[in-house]
Design an enzyme around this catalytic site. Structure first.
Site, PDB file in Angstrom:
ATOM      1  N   CYS A  97      -0.331  33.468 -29.464  1.00  0.00           N
ATOM      2  CA  CYS A  97      -0.426  32.152 -30.084  1.00  0.00           C
ATOM      3  C   CYS A  97      -1.773  31.963 -30.774  1.00  0.00           C
ATOM      4  CB  CYS A  97      -0.222  31.073 -29.019  1.00  0.00           C
ATOM      5  SG  CYS A  97      -0.369  29.395 -29.647  1.00  0.00           S
ATOM      6  N   ASN A 107     -13.271   6.991 -52.541  1.00  0.00           N
ATOM      7  CA  ASN A 107     -13.458   8.436 -52.444  1.00  0.00           C
ATOM      8  C   ASN A 107     -14.941   8.684 -52.151  1.00  0.00           C
ATOM      9  OD1 ASN A 107     -13.760  11.176 -52.737  1.00  0.00           O
ATOM     10  ND2 ASN A 107     -12.547  11.315 -54.618  1.00  0.00           N
ATOM     11  N   GLN A 151      -7.572  11.041 -32.942  1.00  0.00           N
ATOM     12  CA  GLN A 151      -8.274  12.059 -32.160  1.00  0.00           C
ATOM     13  C   GLN A 151      -7.315  12.654 -31.138  1.00  0.00           C
ATOM     14  OE1 GLN A 151     -11.077  13.247 -32.902  1.00  0.00           O
ATOM     15  NE2 GLN A 151     -12.121  11.673 -34.121  1.00  0.00           N
ATOM     16  N   GLU A 201     -12.700   4.183 -46.145  1.00  0.00           N
ATOM     17  CA  GLU A 201     -11.823   5.331 -45.908  1.00  0.00           C
ATOM     18  C   GLU A 201     -11.175   5.731 -47.231  1.00  0.00           C
ATOM     19  OE1 GLU A 201      -9.471   8.260 -44.868  1.00  0.00           O
ATOM     20  OE2 GLU A 201     -10.896   7.431 -43.440  1.00  0.00           O
ATOM     21  N   CYS A 240     -17.126  17.204 -36.816  1.00  0.00           N
ATOM     22  CA  CYS A 240     -16.195  18.210 -36.296  1.00  0.00           C
ATOM     23  C   CYS A 240     -16.554  19.593 -36.826  1.00  0.00           C
ATOM     24  CB  CYS A 240     -14.757  17.848 -36.659  1.00  0.00           C
ATOM     25  SG  CYS A 240     -14.438  17.710 -38.420  1.00  0.00           S
TER      26      CYS A 240
END
EC number: 2.1.1.190
Length: 446
Positions: A87, A350, A273, A323, A397
């Site tokens: 996997c 943007n 999340q 956003e 992240c």
């Protein structure tokens, strides 16, 4: 006759070679050296020696696969998953969770020291935010394919391949979703139109399980009845996606999750999340680090559906969320109304383009929070500095883009005061992080 230079194509030496691993990179791959060149090898741990074969040979680095492991690290454990070697979802189950956390903290510190030119990162690193290492994942996508022999494949993509490895149970998936896998496989096998199913998306919301079916052709009446019966029997919120940009709610309520006493509605196509426990702790830490006061105006960039914005709005005078995705802006606005957070306002923009002349960008803010995607926030960093907030919390992240974007703040009068690792994805090399930057107050000359 003119002759032109033609560079020789680099060939990869495929002879087996012995290597010893020194450390892990920030994605969890082992790093050793051959002929003075760094070699990245998935599946090996520091101190381990193995026979490997190069799969990629670049000027400054190479990649290799393991042919035979000759020694084992004391930190190596037996992977919990039966299909771990196939996997493509997890890549660190062979390392104890405690050792994973230590490795990720080290990788984060090294990147910040190297690319953000920061000394003594260890002094400002905070305790990591962690969760249980199993059954933490509340959303996942499952690939579906019917082979020529009629056999159904239902599971995750194999490592570096479009092939599918069948999944009957996933040890990192939330248990309520695991409980659906066998009934879903039975449902899919019973459908005449199963060949036209592209994938399934499963989410464990706080009010139940969500199933989204992406299908490339309409279901006939019999298949539709079977799908509806499945949704009713298992009490799932069912969504159908006949087109990429189309979503039809077919059964059940609107999914939501709770954070800081707030109820955030979402669509199964929205980003949320993946780790519920880490998300709760992460939002609480961001609030603490920003030290939001009742008179503060806070800007939340890359705000999504209000995951940080609305908890911040409970404590601030006003919050502005920005956003790039229209649907997420509408969802955030609705969530603010549902939760009576009327001091939260949301805009679409943007953030990779110049935002200087936009309405919200003309306002003043005491504090700013950023939570960009992996590409980071390079397009908006100059404007963040121009707004001159007292504090900036950057949730990342991708530690590489965090280190890059940090340089803008550090060069413009900000100091990195806190740095923390967020283990959003246990048993994988993926690490998230949070950094607090504080504006250095200039000393007035006497």
């Amino acid at each position: 006759m003119a002759r032109f230079f033609k560079p020789q194509k680099r060939t990869t030496d495929t002879k087996h070679k012995e290597i010893t691993i020194n450390r892990l990179d920030h994605l969890g791959a082992g790093i050793g050296h051959l002929n003075g060149k760094s070699v990245f090898v998935d599946g090996l741990l520091p101190t381990e020696t193995a026979v490997v074969q190069l799969t990629e040979d670049k000027k400054n680095y190479a990649r290799a696969k393991v042919i035979k492991r000759l020694s084992d690290s004391s930190a190596r454990i037996k992977p919990h998953c039966a299909i771990y070697d196939q996997c493509g979802g997890c890549n660190l189950q062979h390392l104890s969770h405690q050792a994973q956390v230590v490795s990720k903290q080290q990788a984060l510190g090294e990147l910040m020291e190297k690319f953000a030119v920061i000394d003594q990162v260890d002094c400002i690193q905070q305790p990591p935010i962690i969760s249980e290492s199993w059954h933490y994942r509340r959303c996942a996508r499952f690939a579906v394919r019917v082979e020529n022999n009629g056999q159904l494949e239902f599971g995750f993509r194999k490592k570096q391949s479009n092939d599918i490895v069948n999944v009957n149970e996933c040890p990192v998936l939330a248990q309520p979703l695991n409980d659906l896998l066998a009934p879903l496989r039975e449902l899919l096998n019973s459908l005449k139109g199963r060949r036209f199913i592209g994938h399934l998306e499963l989410t464990h919301a706080d009010n139940g399980c969500v199933v989204l079916i992406r299908h490339l052709a309409p279901f006939n009446a019999d298949d539709s009845a079977l799908i509806q019966a499945f949704a009713a029997k298992h009490n799932v919120m069912l969504f159908l996606a006949p087109e990429t940009d189309e979503l039809i709610q077919s059964h059940g309520d609107q999914p939501y999750y709770e954070i800081d006493g707030l109820k955030l509605m979402f669509s199964p196509k929205d980003f949320i999340q993946v780790n519920r426990d880490v998300n709760i702790k992460m939002v609480a830490q961001a609030i603490e680090w920003l030290d939001v006061q009742p008179q503060d105006r806070v800007l939340d960039l890359f705000c999504g559906l209000g995951n940080f914005s609305l908890p911040l709005a409970k404590r601030a005078k006003a919050v502005v969320g920005v956003e790039g995705i229209d649907d997420m802006v509408l969802r955030a606005t609705d969530n603010a109304q549902v939760n009576a957070q009327y001091n939260a306002t949301f805009y679409q923009a943007n953030l990779e383009q110049d935002v200087t002349k936009l309405e919200w960008a003309q306002e003043q803010f005491d504090k700013i929070l950023l939570d960009p995607a992996r590409a980071g926030a390079a397009g908006v960093m100059d404007h963040v500095v121009k707004l001159a907030p007292n504090k900036v919390v950057y949730v990342s992240c991708n530690p590489a883009t965090l280190a890059r974007d940090s340089q803008v703040l550090l060069q413009k009068g900000y100091q990195l005061e806190r740095l923390g690792m967020l283990d959003m994805f246990p048993n994988t090399g993926h690490l998230e992080s949070m950094a607090l930057f504080v504006k250095v107050q200039k000393k007035h000359k006497k």
